[in-house]
Design a protein around this motif. Structure first.
Motif, PDB file in Angstrom:
ATOM      1  N   SER A  42       0.851  -1.191   0.000  1.00 34.29           N
ATOM      2  CA  SER A  42       0.000   0.000   0.000  1.00 34.29           C
ATOM      3  C   SER A  42       0.889   1.244   0.000  1.00 34.29           C
ATOM      4  CB  SER A  42      -0.891   0.003   1.237  1.00 34.29           C
ATOM      5  OG  SER A  42      -0.103   0.223   2.396  1.00 34.29           O
TER       6      SER A  42
ATOM      7  N   LYS B 226       4.134  -4.857   1.455  1.00 33.65           N
ATOM      8  CA  LYS B 226       3.827  -6.182   1.981  1.00 33.65           C
ATOM      9  C   LYS B 226       4.864  -7.202   1.515  1.00 33.65           C
ATOM     10  CE  LYS B 226       0.199  -9.542   2.568  1.00 33.65           C
ATOM     11  NZ  LYS B 226      -1.208  -9.857   2.468  1.00 33.65           N
TER      12      LYS B 226
ATOM     13  N   ILE C  19       2.311   0.218  -5.886  1.00 32.38           N
ATOM     14  CA  ILE C  19       1.497   0.744  -4.788  1.00 32.38           C
ATOM     15  C   ILE C  19       0.031   0.508  -5.128  1.00 32.38           C
ATOM     16  CG2 ILE C  19       0.963   2.796  -3.423  1.00 32.38           C
ATOM     17  CD1 ILE C  19       3.769   3.873  -4.488  1.00 32.38           C
TER      18      ILE C  19
ATOM     19  N   ASP D  48      -4.103   0.341  -4.495  1.00 35.93           N
ATOM     20  CA  ASP D  48      -5.169   1.142  -3.909  1.00 35.93           C
ATOM     21  C   ASP D  48      -6.492   0.436  -4.224  1.00 35.93           C
ATOM     22  OD1 ASP D  48      -5.659   4.136  -2.857  1.00 35.93           O
ATOM     23  OD2 ASP D  48      -7.276   3.591  -4.249  1.00 35.93           O
TER      24      ASP D  48
ATOM     25  N   SER E 171      -4.001   3.147  -8.247  1.00 33.84           N
ATOM     26  CA  SER E 171      -2.850   2.264  -8.064  1.00 33.84           C
ATOM     27  C   SER E 171      -1.685   2.853  -8.842  1.00 33.84           C
ATOM     28  CB  SER E 171      -3.171   0.850  -8.548  1.00 33.84           C
ATOM     29  OG  SER E 171      -4.132   0.263  -7.704  1.00 33.84           O
TER      30      SER E 171
END
Length: 122
Positions: free
Chosen positions: A82, A87, A102, A104, A110
């Motif tokens: 994120s 992660k 990234i 979203d 995103s």
């Protein structure tokens, strides 16, 4: 180190990319819709090892494409998560190019943030 300590160490190194005196320049763009769909698919894997394996294949594909386009070999890493936290991290501090995916909830939000080492020639 425990796995949690290793993950924290990796996250600390990620944060260093954003420091003013970091050795990287970065650019942000929206992710292509096909990449967003693929990322969402691999994030649904029940086994995180499968997700890491899929990201490793993406990293290898990026390496191959850059080598083909630039006629040179660069070390490329990637991460996914994120805007607040990665992660999955598949890069090392020595990598010359780092692509952060990234995610979203909205596809259009995103992003892809690409870091390129300032040590590379133009």
């Amino acid at each position: 180190y425990s796995m949690a300590e290793e993950k924290q160490k990796a996250n600390d190194e990620i944060l260093n990319l954003f420091e003013v005196d970091a050795n990287y320049e970065s650019r942000v763009c929206g992710q292509h819709i096909d990449l967003v769909k693929w990322n969402r698919k691999i994030l649904k894997f029940k086994d995180e090892k499968e997700t890491v394996s899929a990201l490793q294949r993406l990293k290898e594909a990026m390496n191959d494409k850059v080598k083909e386009s630039c006629k040179e070999e660069y070390s490329i890493g990637c991460s996914m998560g994120s805007a607040m936290k990665d992660k999955f991290v598949l890069f090392e501090k020595k990598d010359q190019v780092i692509v952060k995916l990234i995610m979203d909830p909205l596809d259009i939000d995103s992003k892809q943030r690409t870091f390129v080492s300032k040590a590379l020639s133009s």
